[in-house]
Design a protein around this motif. Structure first.
Motif, mmCIF file in Angstrom:
data_model
loop_
_atom_site.group_PDB
_atom_site.id
_atom_site.type_symbol
_atom_site.label_atom_id
_atom_site.label_comp_id
_atom_site.label_asym_id
_atom_site.label_seq_id
_atom_site.Cartn_x
_atom_site.Cartn_y
_atom_site.Cartn_z
ATOM 1 N N ASP A 676 0.846 -1.192 0.000
ATOM 2 C CA ASP A 676 0.000 0.000 0.000
ATOM 3 C C ASP A 676 0.886 1.247 0.000
ATOM 4 O O ASP A 676 1.775 1.388 0.843
ATOM 5 N N PRO A 677 0.692 2.182 -0.969
ATOM 6 C CA PRO A 677 1.563 3.359 -1.042
ATOM 7 C C PRO A 677 1.505 4.229 0.201
ATOM 8 O O PRO A 677 2.497 4.843 0.585
ATOM 9 N N ASN A 678 0.339 4.300 0.848
ATOM 10 C CA ASN A 678 0.246 5.092 2.063
ATOM 11 C C ASN A 678 1.108 4.498 3.167
ATOM 12 O O ASN A 678 1.764 5.219 3.918
ATOM 13 N N ARG A 679 1.091 3.176 3.277
ATOM 14 C CA ARG A 679 1.927 2.518 4.279
ATOM 15 C C ARG A 679 3.401 2.755 3.972
ATOM 16 O O ARG A 679 4.217 2.980 4.878
ATOM 17 N N ALA A 680 3.757 2.693 2.690
ATOM 18 C CA ALA A 680 5.146 2.929 2.323
ATOM 19 C C ALA A 680 5.583 4.333 2.735
ATOM 20 O O ALA A 680 6.688 4.539 3.261
ATOM 21 N N ALA A 681 4.715 5.306 2.517
ATOM 22 C CA ALA A 681 5.035 6.674 2.921
ATOM 23 C C ALA A 681 5.193 6.783 4.426
ATOM 24 O O ALA A 681 6.085 7.489 4.926
ATOM 25 N N MET A 682 4.343 6.079 5.145
ATOM 26 C CA MET A 682 4.413 6.112 6.605
ATOM 27 C C MET A 682 5.707 5.483 7.118
ATOM 28 O O MET A 682 6.280 5.933 8.112
ATOM 29 N N ARG A 683 6.200 4.470 6.433
ATOM 30 C CA ARG A 683 7.446 3.829 6.854
ATOM 31 C C ARG A 683 8.654 4.698 6.503
ATOM 32 O O ARG A 683 9.648 4.719 7.231
#
Length: 740
Positions: A676-683
């Motif tokens: 998920d791109p949002n999760r990637a950004a959060m990491r």
């Protein structure tokens, strides 16, 4: 007669429709709501052997009569030891020790109850054998551990316990031989040294793949008290020992006295008393000891009778020999007074009738006899009365009268008790008081070092144990013992080696039960206050409690040394007296209940001071994370880091690290797809800031964290992160820089 399906909580008898009071014992049947919570308990299952065969032999009606008698007797035994009958199982009972009211010695009480239930069954068996020609036998199983206890629904099922520990108790009952009591390994550990157990044996239980260890309960020695474990050297307490030594010297010189040793559970009262007794013995001072038991507070004269039997040297003697010994000690005593004394000490002649006098006159005459014997005694003497907070009322009253002549004797009386005790033994004229404070940091470190040994592998564990024990020697000993049982420590006391990395030291069951018992003795309002305070944190204020909808009741908590007041201004603040008190108060609540309080607290902190939201962001984040609201918690951690960046870089980095931990855990806990791109950004966001600020804390930018960041960015090649912001991440979750 119409039954409701409900049973009396006091005696276990089935209630009739519309009953407001039990028709058997008269107890009120009004049901008060008991919220579900985690409890450390011992579960008892008792089951009739071959009940179907008995039913076939005598018929259902006669079986019901037999079971009624058996359950009545068993219920009375359970209540005698502070347990609660959970349910009638058709051919037996299930009982709980430690719920709804926590008991610090729940396993030991359950053992006493199990033995007495078997004794009552044997008595009933003789009657059944004569009337029906059949053998009545019972199997009993015990298991200890954590359960969720509370009311199930709003129907007739009422209060009960739920959890794997209940099933294991039933399995222990099934594995027990006829007429025996079988203990699981967890129960056996809790009563080690206090009960006589058979050798460990492996038993196959229903539904289990492999046999499990169990022990037969063989008995409980009379006068148990010491737990039979290795005892560490007395650490610290030089001033306390010197004070008592001075009082003992005065007593030897003919100026007797009374000294109270007061302190919270585990602080070392009994340890100090044993050290004083050993010191007195080395000086040829006679030592007589008695102790009070939590399960015997309603047994009149129990404590005073034990002390008098010991002091008069009649313990273990048969009736006539014991009576002769007493008569020799007080040759001038009135014959009627001697008869009263024999009866009090349990050595009376059954052929001799007791004088017909009222209780007050009886007590005056007994007091006169004992005090005369004390005044006539020429040998220096130390009397020790342990755990006076559990003393029965009759013993307390008599002992208080005995102590009035002690200053005129060559005797010292040492009484130990907890801070909540305010009874007659604390109000003796001219008595001295020694209050035991927690050990200092250096003393705690020395004690832990003695317990663990000096192997380098235990260095980290020693620090954790010292922090968790917070100056309480018993807590330190129990934590080390629990680590050894878990296999984290290998070897023997004083020579342990650490074989595993331990990130956190859990609270041993013994300590949970001890602290929980203190909490459960509180008024319901005070207990609610303590539970809410535990959610707030180790430090809390009056106004935050009110914000949670709690009407604070703090006087009892301060008086019982559960919390301490540290600020006395218009906005008073408090801290928990010991960190483990907060841990137990927090962990006893259901996770769903705690989560609700955490959410309310986060919202209250934000709304109470909207302009200071950024300053309080770290605290808000912690509460949201504890509530399980991970996305919201992540956003507030990032906001906290942004606020702290130019104020406290270490605090900012800590917030980024917590945000990183949440983001990494999201797939497992929030079902967010790994790609998920949002999760990637959060990491990526917190790692970017940690790398960007590494130079400010003299940390090399290149390293494992930078490699992780590069790998994350590479894996998202083709995705644009410039200016991307995850709405769920909250303020501060903006990633600067470009994809690599």
């Amino acid at each position: 007669m119409t039954v409701t399906g409900l049973v009396c909580a006091a005696c276990g008898v089935e209630l009739r429709d519309g009953d407001k009071f039990c028709h058997e014992c008269g107890a009120s049947v009004t049901v008060s709501h008991k919220p579900a919570e985690f409890k450390q308990v011992t579960v008892l299952f008792a089951d009739v052997v071959g009940s179907m065969d008995i039913a076939t032999a005598v018929g259902a009606e006669r079986l019901r009569e037999i079971m009624t008698q058996l359950v009545t007797h068993a219920t009375a035994v359970v209540q005698r030891y502070g347990g609660t009958v959970d349910k009638f199982t058709g051919d037996g009972i299930m009982a709980l020790f430690g719920a709804p009211v926590a008991l610090e010695d729940h396993a030991f009480r359950a053992c006493l109850a199990a033995l007495d239930i078997q004794h009552e069954t044997q008595r009933l068996s003789g009657e059944v054998q004569r009337c029906d020609g059949i053998a009545l036998q019972l199997r009993v199983g015990l298991n200890s551990g954590q359960v969720i206890a509370g009311e199930i629904g709003s129907g007739p099922m009422g209060y009960t316990a739920v959890g794997a520990q209940v099933g294991m108790a039933q399995r222990m009952e099934s594995a027990a031989p006829s007429g025996a009591v079988m203990l699981s390994a967890s129960t056996a550990r809790l009563v080690e040294g206090a009960a006589t157990l058979g050798e460990s044996e492996l038993v196959q239980i229903k539904g289990g793949e492999a046999p499990v260890p169990a022990h037969r309960l063989l008995g409980v020695p009379e006068g148990h008290h010491a737990v039979g474990r290795a005892e560490s050297n007395l650490v610290g307490r030089q001033w306390e020992m010197s004070t008592v030594e001075g009082l003992l010297d005065r007593a030897i010189d003919g100026h007797g006295g009374v000294v109270g040793v007061v302190g919270s559970p585990g602080i070392g009262k009994s340890r100090l008393a044993r050290e004083v007794a050993a010191m007195a013995g080395r000086r040829n001072v006679e030592v007589f000891t008695t102790f009070c038991e939590s399960h015997a507070t309603d047994v009149p004269f129990r404590v005073v009778a034990r002390l008098l039997r010991t002091a008069f040297g009649v313990e273990g003697l048969d009736g006539q020999e014991a009576r002769n010994r007493v008569r020799d000690r007080v040759p001038d005593a009135d014959s009627e007074d001697l008869v009263l004394f024999y009866d009090l000490g349990g050595i009376g002649d059954p052929e001799v009738e007791l004088p017909k006098i009222d209780p007050d006159a009886r007590r005056r005459r007994l007091t006169g006899l004992v005090n005369a014997a004390s005044l006539a005694r020429k040998t220096p003497t130390l009397y020790v009365i342990e755990d006076a907070h559990w003393i029965d009322e009759a013993s307390e009253s008599m002992l208080a009268e005995f102590l009035t002549v002690i200053p005129q004797t060559r005797s010292l009386v040492l009484v130990t008790y907890r801070p909540e005790y305010r009874g007659a033994l604390t109000r003796v004229a001219d008595a001295h008081t020694v209050a035991l404070a927690p050990l200092s940091d250096s003393e705690t470190t020395a004690l832990v070092s003695e317990l663990l040994g000096d192997d380098p592998s235990t260095t980290q564990i020693a620090t954790l144990v010292a922090e968790r024990a917070a100056g309480n020697p018993f807590f330190a000993e129990e934590i080390v013992r629990e680590l050894a049982e878990r296999g984290v420590l290998r070897g023997e006391r004083g020579g342990y080696v650490s074989t595993a990395d331990v990130g956190e030291v859990s609270v041993p069951a013994t300590l949970q039960a001890t602290i929980a018992a203190r909490i459960d003795r509180l008024d319901p309002a005070a207990k609610r206050t303590l539970s809410a305070a535990a959610v707030i944190g180790s430090r809390f204020s009056w106004d935050l409690l009110e914000t949670l909808g709690i009407e604070p009741v703090l006087g009892d908590l301060v008086g019982g040394e559960l919390i301490d007041q540290i600020r006395f201004t218009r906005q008073p603040e408090y801290v928990f007296h010991h960190p483990l008190i907060r841990t137990v108060a927090y962990e006893s609540q259901l996770k769903s209940d705690r989560a609700q309080l955490h959410r309310r607290l986060a919202a209250a902190i934000e709304s109470r001071d909207p302009t200071g939201a950024e300053e309080n962001a770290a605290l808000i984040a912690e509460h949201l994370e504890a509530a399980g609201d991970l996305h919201a918690g992540y956003g507030w951690h990032m906001r906290a880091a942004t606020w702290a960046t130019n104020r406290d870089i270490n605090a900012a980095r800590l917030s980024w690290e917590r945000a990183q931990k949440i983001a990494d855990a999201l797939p497992a806990e929030d079902a967010v797809p790994a790609d998920d791109p949002n999760r990637a950004a959060m990491r990526i966001a917190p790692r970017t800031m940690l790398c960007a600020t590494a130079f400010r804390v003299h940390e090399h930018v290149a390293g494992e964290r930078f490699d992780e960041l590069r790998e994350l960015c590479t894996s998202r090649r083709g995705q644009r992160f410039v200016g991307h912001r995850d709405d769920r991440a909250g303020d501060g979750a903006r990633v600067s820089g470009s994809d690599k």
